[in-house]
Design a protein around this motif. Structure first.
Motif, PDB file in Angstrom:
ATOM      1  N   UNK A   1       4.949   2.066   1.245  1.00 19.69           N
ATOM      2  CA  UNK A   1       6.012   2.705   0.465  1.00 19.69           C
ATOM      3  C   UNK A   1       6.588   3.903   1.204  1.00 19.69           C
ATOM      4  N   UNK A   2       5.688   4.660   1.827  1.00 19.49           N
ATOM      5  CA  UNK A   2       6.132   5.858   2.533  1.00 19.49           C
ATOM      6  C   UNK A   2       6.983   5.517   3.743  1.00 19.49           C
ATOM      7  N   UNK A   3       6.566   4.513   4.491  1.00 21.88           N
ATOM      8  CA  UNK A   3       7.265   4.178   5.721  1.00 21.88           C
ATOM      9  C   UNK A   3       8.627   3.548   5.465  1.00 21.88           C
ATOM     10  N   UNK A   4       8.738   2.774   4.377  1.00 24.06           N
ATOM     11  CA  UNK A   4      10.037   2.146   4.119  1.00 24.06           C
ATOM     12  C   UNK A   4      10.890   2.960   3.159  1.00 24.06           C
ATOM     13  N   UNK A   5      10.301   4.011   2.569  1.00 25.94           N
ATOM     14  CA  UNK A   5      11.092   4.896   1.708  1.00 25.94           C
ATOM     15  C   UNK A   5      11.362   4.343   0.333  1.00 25.94           C
ATOM     16  N   UNK A   6      10.598   3.343  -0.113  1.00 19.64           N
ATOM     17  CA  UNK A   6      10.784   2.746  -1.431  1.00 19.64           C
ATOM     18  C   UNK A   6       9.439   2.647  -2.130  1.00 19.64           C
ATOM     19  N   UNK A   7       9.402   2.971  -3.427  1.00 20.15           N
ATOM     20  CA  UNK A   7       8.180   2.780  -4.180  1.00 20.15           C
ATOM     21  C   UNK A   7       8.059   1.313  -4.592  1.00 20.15           C
ATOM     22  N   UNK A   8       6.863   0.976  -5.067  1.00 19.55           N
ATOM     23  CA  UNK A   8       6.635  -0.401  -5.514  1.00 19.55           C
ATOM     24  C   UNK A   8       7.580  -0.750  -6.654  1.00 19.55           C
ATOM     25  N   UNK A   9       7.764   0.174  -7.585  1.00 20.36           N
ATOM     26  CA  UNK A   9       8.654  -0.088  -8.722  1.00 20.36           C
ATOM     27  C   UNK A   9      10.099  -0.260  -8.262  1.00 20.36           C
ATOM     28  N   UNK A  10      10.509   0.522  -7.261  1.00 17.32           N
ATOM     29  CA  UNK A  10      11.866   0.385  -6.756  1.00 17.32           C
ATOM     30  C   UNK A  10      12.071  -0.977  -6.088  1.00 17.32           C
ATOM     31  N   UNK A  27       0.838  -1.196   0.000  1.00 16.68           N
ATOM     32  CA  UNK A  27       0.000   0.000   0.000  1.00 16.68           C
ATOM     33  C   UNK A  27       0.875   1.250   0.000  1.00 16.68           C
ATOM     34  N   UNK A  28       0.294   2.398  -0.357  1.00 11.39           N
ATOM     35  CA  UNK A  28       1.091   3.642  -0.373  1.00 11.39           C
ATOM     36  C   UNK A  28       1.765   3.940   0.956  1.00 11.39           C
ATOM     37  N   UNK A  29       1.092   3.652   2.070  1.00 15.60           N
ATOM     38  CA  UNK A  29       1.736   3.973   3.346  1.00 15.60           C
ATOM     39  C   UNK A  29       2.893   3.016   3.637  1.00 15.60           C
ATOM     40  N   UNK A  76      11.296  -5.921  15.548  1.00 14.48           N
ATOM     41  CA  UNK A  76      11.786  -5.666  14.188  1.00 14.48           C
ATOM     42  C   UNK A  76      11.746  -4.187  13.794  1.00 14.48           C
ATOM     43  N   UNK A  77      11.206  -3.343  14.668  1.00 14.15           N
ATOM     44  CA  UNK A  77      11.337  -1.901  14.475  1.00 14.15           C
ATOM     45  C   UNK A  77      10.466  -1.282  13.422  1.00 14.15           C
ATOM     46  N   UNK A  78       9.350  -1.920  13.050  1.00 12.90           N
ATOM     47  CA  UNK A  78       8.465  -1.339  12.038  1.00 12.90           C
ATOM     48  C   UNK A  78       7.093  -1.130  12.665  1.00 12.90           C
ATOM     49  N   UNK A  79       6.736   0.125  12.953  1.00 12.74           N
ATOM     50  CA  UNK A  79       5.443   0.433  13.551  1.00 12.74           C
ATOM     51  C   UNK A  79       4.444   0.732  12.447  1.00 12.74           C
ATOM     52  N   UNK A  80       3.411  -0.097  12.373  1.00 14.15           N
ATOM     53  CA  UNK A  80       2.378   0.039  11.347  1.00 14.15           C
ATOM     54  C   UNK A  80       1.186   0.762  11.966  1.00 14.15           C
ATOM     55  N   UNK A  81       0.946   2.031  11.643  1.00 16.04           N
ATOM     56  CA  UNK A  81      -0.149   2.779  12.286  1.00 16.04           C
ATOM     57  C   UNK A  81      -1.531   2.219  11.970  1.00 16.04           C
ATOM     58  N   UNK A  82      -1.734   1.714  10.742  1.00 11.90           N
ATOM     59  CA  UNK A  82      -3.042   1.156  10.415  1.00 11.90           C
ATOM     60  C   UNK A  82      -3.292  -0.128  11.216  1.00 11.90           C
ATOM     61  N   UNK A  83      -2.270  -0.965  11.307  1.00 12.43           N
ATOM     62  CA  UNK A  83      -2.370  -2.184  12.112  1.00 12.43           C
ATOM     63  C   UNK A  83      -2.665  -1.824  13.566  1.00 12.43           C
ATOM     64  N   UNK A  84      -2.020  -0.778  14.075  1.00 12.89           N
ATOM     65  CA  UNK A  84      -2.244  -0.347  15.453  1.00 12.89           C
ATOM     66  C   UNK A  84      -3.686   0.130  15.646  1.00 12.89           C
TER      67      UNK A  84
END
Length: 559
Positions: A279-288, A275-277, A354-362
């Motif tokens: 991509x935003x959180x990990x700093x990489x687009x889907x294409x990347x 999802x777009x968020x 693992x250091x990845x906070x997912x706001x939607x999951x929260x």
């Protein structure tokens, strides 16, 4: 006769069975192999140890979930003549426990039990007598339990001396001697019951040989049979706004929400994957992501479709448990939903590993946790009388093997979820993952440092969902299997097959078809459907098999 069962102190008499699934499948054949008396002593020693440990008693309640202080049934003295394990046996569903025959001294003989399963008889040579000293010592440790003291054949004076010593601890005496006591006295108890249908209108039924032949769940089945004839069913509550005041409504709503979330997750995982968020959180687009490794997105898709399948499965389980279990006042179903959901939601905090906070999951976790708390604290629905299983049928016997399989599968899923969560919080990838993506852990760590926490989040989330699924299956199989629970069979059939289908088929779709990697899932799927076949007739029946009548077991020289 003045004794009556004590008032019922526990939540519901219409709950689950003690583990016949272990006794009839494994323990009874083992018991008959090593000898009935040796097995009895081993069982009593084990129960005595559990009786003297608070955690041991909790373990018995966990396995059985079926205490009944208001039962008119008596657990006969054949099981524990000295009263060594009274606190543990009090969890078996009897209103009173018999000890004895008691004499001033023990005769210390080997009763030499002869068990005939085909004729359903037990013959005892050299009946034993236990000493009043042993019985008094054990009764002093177990005060507050209704105990019937059975006296050995002896003269009236000796019987009176025993009565004088044990009267403070006894609720009733069983003897033909002429004694003086303020407690009720009966000449004997009705014995030899091996099926609930044999109770009828009998009073003061002592069940012991039947437990050896049929299993410890006989007491529970007898209680259910009596309850089914003494209380009419009430109308089930409709799905209205008023239902929001009941715990079942929130369990059902949580199941619906989880199922809809699973549908959305399947759609996303089957199309754009991230999802777009993300991509935003990990700093990489889907294409990347795709350019970094062409197999990366298919790998993430296989995790996310598997997670979606687990969500669909748990949604079906919770909705079924709420609608058809908790709404019928079945306490075990409410406990199953609450325990499964709370453990699953606590797995959210694995992000600390693992250091990845997912706001939607929260956000979703916070909402559904409130549903779980409402399910836990709101008033339960009125308990419906159980479907009586009047006799042991072939479908029931097959069902014990299926129940055992489902319990093992539930425990296995829970263990797999724990392992998956640990992997997600530590190494993230296993060897077959790296082989599929044609890379190494070192290369991943070097190139995808911002992406690895996202993958780890998916893996740990899948692990948490597997834990929740495993607990739901485990506790449902352990506590909820009985004749007439077709709704539970359907939930297992749909929920389990959907989860296994998603988790296996996606591997072939993305090309991750490692036989070593898929063997646990394929083997579990096969065993799941074997268990469904074994339990289908039993859970789907409206009552136990009505063909044929059983004769009471014959006990020669009973103790």
């Amino acid at each position: 006769m003045g004794w009556k069962p004590t008032p019922h102190r526990f939540r519901s008499g219409y709950d689950s069975h003690v583990p016949d699934w272990s006794y009839r499948t494994i323990l009874r054949p083992l018991m008959l192999t090593i000898g009935a008396e040796r097995s009895r002593r081993l069982a009593v020693a084990t129960l005595r140890t559990l009786s003297r440990s608070p955690l041991g008693l909790k373990a018995i309640d966990f396995l059985g979930h079926m205490r009944r202080d208001d039962s008119p049934l008596i657990l006969g003295a054949m099981i524990d003549p000295k009263g060594e394990a009274l606190p543990a046996l009090a969890r078996f569903g009897a209103g009173m426990i018999e000890v004895g025959p008691v004499g001033e001294t023990a005769n210390d003989v080997d009763p030499e039990w002869r068990v005939d399963l085909q004729c359903r008889t037990i013959e005892a040579k050299n009946p034993i007598v236990v000493s009043v000293d042993d019985v008094q010592r054990n009764l002093e440790r177990a005060q507050g339990i209704n105990v019937a003291v059975r006296l050995a054949e002896q003269d009236d004076a000796a019987a009176q001396r025993i009565v004088d010593r044990l009267e403070p601890y006894a609720a009733m005496f069983v003897t033909t001697a002429n004694i003086r006591t303020n407690k009720p006295v009966v000449a004997d108890l009705v014995r030899g019951v091996t099926e609930p249908e044999e109770i009828g209108n009998l009073q003061l039924v002592a069940i012991d040989a039947g437990l050896v032949l049929s299993g410890p769940g006989l007491l529970k089945r007898c209680n259910d049979a009596l309850a089914s004839t003494s209380r009419p069913a009430t109308a089930l509550e409709p799905l209205t706004l008023d239902a929001a005041r009941r715990s079942w409504f929130w369990a059902f709503l949580m199941g619906v929400a989880m199922f809809l979330g699973g549908v959305m997750a399947v759609i996303i995982a089957s199309t754009r994957v991230v999802l777009p968020y993300d991509e935003s959180l990990c700093g990489l687009t889907r294409d990347q992501m795709a350019s970094l490794n062409p197999r990366l997105l298919p790998f993430m898709a296989h995790d996310r479709v598997s997670l979606a399948g687990a969500m669909l499965s748990i949604g079906i389980f919770y909705a079924a448990l709420g609608w058809s279990g908790v709404r019928r006042g079945q306490h075990w179903a409410q406990v199953t939903v609450v325990v499964s959901a709370m453990v699953g939601f606590f797995s959210f905090f694995s992000f600390l590993g693992f250091g990845y906070f997912d706001p939607f999951h929260a956000f979703v976790t916070a909402i559904l946790t409130q549903f779980t708390l409402l399910c836990m604290v709101l008033a339960p629905s009125p308990a419906q009388p159980p479907v009586a299983e009047w006799r042991e049928s072939a479908a029931w016997r097959r069902g014990q093997w299926g129940q055992l399989l489902f319990i093992f599968l539930g425990i296995g899923l829970t263990g797999a979820g724990i392992v998956m969560t640990i992997i997600g919080c530590t190494r993230v990838f296993v060897q077959t993952d790296l082989e599929f993506m044609r890379t190494t852990a070192a290369q991943l760590a070097l190139s995808y440092d911002r992406l690895i926490p996202l993958v780890a989040h998916d893996r740990a989330s899948l692990g948490g969902m597997l834990i929740a699924n495993g607990i739901a299956v485990w506790l449902s199989a352990q506590w909820g299997f009985r004749a007439g629970a077709r709704w539970l069979w359907l939930a297992l059939a749909w929920g389990g097959n959907i989860a296994f289908f998603c988790a296996t088929v996606v591997h072939f779709v993305v090309g991750y078809a490692s036989l070593f990697h898929l063997t646990p899932a394929l083997g579990g799927w096969l065993l799941w459907n074997v268990a469904l076949l074994l339990t289908r007739e039993w859970l789907g029946s409206a009552a136990a098999d009505e063909a044929g009548l059983r004769s009471p077991v014959i006990i020669t020289n009973p103790r």
